[in-house]
Design an enzyme around this catalytic site. Structure first.
Site, PDB file in Angstrom:
ATOM      1  N   ARG A  59      -3.729  -9.945   4.822  1.00  0.00           N
ATOM      2  CA  ARG A  59      -4.286  -9.821   3.329  1.00  0.00           C
ATOM      3  C   ARG A  59      -3.102  -9.602   2.484  1.00  0.00           C
ATOM      4  O   ARG A  59      -2.668  -8.290   2.473  1.00  0.00           O
ATOM      5  CB  ARG A  59      -5.442  -9.148   3.021  1.00  0.00           C
ATOM      6  CG  ARG A  59      -6.065  -9.098   1.822  1.00  0.00           C
ATOM      7  CD  ARG A  59      -7.289  -8.060   1.754  1.00  0.00           C
ATOM      8  NE  ARG A  59      -7.777  -8.063   0.323  1.00  0.00           N
ATOM      9  CZ  ARG A  59      -7.176  -7.364  -0.534  1.00  0.00           C
ATOM     10  NH1 ARG A  59      -6.230  -6.562  -0.410  1.00  0.00           N
ATOM     11  NH2 ARG A  59      -7.701  -7.463  -1.796  1.00  0.00           N
ATOM     12  N   LYS A  76       0.814  -1.347  -0.037  1.00  0.00           N
ATOM     13  CA  LYS A  76      -0.015  -0.103   0.074  1.00  0.00           C
ATOM     14  C   LYS A  76       0.833   1.316  -0.017  1.00  0.00           C
ATOM     15  O   LYS A  76       1.880   1.269   0.487  1.00  0.00           O
ATOM     16  CB  LYS A  76      -0.939  -0.064   1.007  1.00  0.00           C
ATOM     17  CG  LYS A  76      -2.113  -0.819   1.057  1.00  0.00           C
ATOM     18  CD  LYS A  76      -3.102  -0.799   1.953  1.00  0.00           C
ATOM     19  CE  LYS A  76      -4.401  -1.750   1.321  1.00  0.00           C
ATOM     20  NZ  LYS A  76      -5.516  -2.079   2.313  1.00  0.00           N
TER      21      LYS A  76
HETATM   22  N1  HH2 Z   1      -7.373  -3.605   0.786  1.00  0.00           N
HETATM   23  C1  HH2 Z   1      -7.905  -3.439  -0.450  1.00  0.00           C
HETATM   24  C2  HH2 Z   1      -8.832  -4.323  -1.171  1.00  0.00           C
HETATM   25  N2  HH2 Z   1      -9.725  -4.956  -0.296  1.00  0.00           N
HETATM   26  N3  HH2 Z   1     -10.131  -5.756   1.943  1.00  0.00           N
HETATM   27  C3  HH2 Z   1      -9.826  -5.918   3.356  1.00  0.00           C
HETATM   28  N4  HH2 Z   1     -10.579  -6.472   4.036  1.00  0.00           N
HETATM   29  N5  HH2 Z   1      -8.880  -5.115   3.860  1.00  0.00           N
HETATM   30  C4  HH2 Z   1      -7.866  -4.302   3.049  1.00  0.00           C
HETATM   31  O1  HH2 Z   1      -7.112  -3.662   3.685  1.00  0.00           O
HETATM   32  C5  HH2 Z   1      -8.100  -4.256   1.702  1.00  0.00           C
HETATM   33  C6  HH2 Z   1      -9.476  -4.929   1.159  1.00  0.00           C
HETATM   34  C7  HH2 Z   1      -7.226  -2.946  -1.408  1.00  0.00           C
HETATM   35  O2  HH2 Z   1      -5.988  -3.460  -1.842  1.00  0.00           O
HETATM   36  P1  HH2 Z   1      -5.829  -4.345  -3.590  1.00  0.00           P
HETATM   37  O3  HH2 Z   1      -6.939  -5.215  -3.384  1.00  0.00           O
HETATM   38  O4  HH2 Z   1      -4.537  -4.815  -3.686  1.00  0.00           O
HETATM   39  O5  HH2 Z   1      -6.059  -3.278  -4.511  1.00  0.00           O
HETATM   40  P2  HH2 Z   1      -7.466  -2.708  -5.359  1.00  0.00           P
HETATM   41  O6  HH2 Z   1      -8.579  -2.345  -4.449  1.00  0.00           O
HETATM   42  O7  HH2 Z   1      -7.018  -1.577  -6.105  1.00  0.00           O
HETATM   43  O8  HH2 Z   1      -8.190  -3.915  -6.042  1.00  0.00           O
END
Ligand code: HH2
Length: 262
Positions: free
Chosen positions: A237, A203
């Site tokens: 995660r 992040k």
């Molecule tokens: N962060 C993201 C997405 N979903 N869910 C939970 N429970 N906690 C988190 O910190 C979280 C999440 C963002 O990360 P990522 O899926 O890699 O990116 P994007 O939202 O751009 O798909």
């Protein structure tokens, strides 16, 4: 929890898994690397991300869910839409991971009527605007109070507490200072009595701390995951499962040693 985003625009793995064979290969690799849960997402929630229709989100998520549901690894689906929740639960998803904590009309009812695991995450604002000017008087107290209310709403709807995990939502309407305050005080969230999920992988706060682009944040992500687990997180995660696993093995060995000593 290994992340597979089937999206064109996720901040880290956007576009990598749009081809179904590529998505399956990513998921299989994460399982081989030691993921205990797969988290499949069909909508990016990065700051400024565009909205996605129900049909589009389902067309991204369902083929991978169907391909992976018999691997023995529980599948979590990262979604906020009740229609998507309903469809993926019917197709074998075990966990609903909602960055909007089931606040969409109908979402709470869909999960309450099933027996799935649930992740309730805190976000201030919406992805489009959340990083514009996040503000809290006391970030730890406010995030914990929100998660407690959402947890209690689920309990009131008849959901067993063992089904619910909580997540402070790192980077979702939070500055670097807010994120560090939450990480430093993770124990406050542990004391709410639910398993704690933490998502810090690659992040932007890690970019701010290390001055590295998103594809060079493995080391800082592993450090962050380790610190989170040390402070009480039960699920991390992550994109980099193998590296995180190795680090957690060291922590597990140390904890075993300390327990043997006492
Ligand atoms: N962060 C993201 C997405 N979903 N869910 C939970 N429970 N906690 C988190 O910190 C979280 C999440 C963002 O990360 P990522 O899926 O890699 O990116 P994007 O939202 O751009 O798909």
């Amino acid at each position: 929890m290994g992340i597979v985003n089937v999206t064109p625009d996720s901040f880290s793995d956007g576009g990598e898994n749009l081809d179904p064979a590529a998505a399956r290969a990513t998921a299989q690799r994460l399982i081989q690397e030691g993921a205990d849960i797969l988290d499949i997402g069909g909508e990016s929630t990065r700051p400024g991300a565009a909205d996605v229709s129900v049909a589009e989100e389902l067309s991204r998520v369902l083929p991978l869910l169907v391909a992976m549901r018999d691997t023995g690894v529980p599948i979590s689906v990262d979604t906020s839409k009740p229609e998507v929740m309903h469809a993926v639960l019917a197709e074998g998803a075990s966990i609903i991971n909602d960055v909007r904590a089931l606040q969409a009309p109908g979402a709470l009812g869909v999960v309450a009527r099933s027996d799935c695991g649930i992740v309730l995450m805190h976000m201030q604002g919406s992805p489009r605007t959340m990083q514009a000017k996040p503000h809290y008087d006391d970030v730890v107290r406010e995030v914990a109070a929100f998660l407690q209310v959402r947890r209690d709403d689920l309990l009131a709807a008849g959901v067993k507490p063992t089904r619910i995990a909580l997540d402070p939502g790192f980077g979702f309407g939070k500055t670097l200072a807010h994120n560090l305050a939450l990480l430093a005080d993770l124990g406050r969230f542990v004391s709410l009595g639910q398993p704690l999920l933490v998502g810090l992988s690659r992040k932007s706060m890690l970019g701010q701390l290390t001055d590295r682009p998103v594809d060079h944040r493995v080391h800082s992500s592993v450090a962050a995951a380790l610190l989170a687990v040390e402070r009480g997180a039960t699920i991390v995660r992550v994109h980099d499962v193998a590296a995180t696993r190795d680090a957690l093995r060291v922590l597990t060995a140390l904890r075993g040693q300390e327990e043997g000593d006492s």
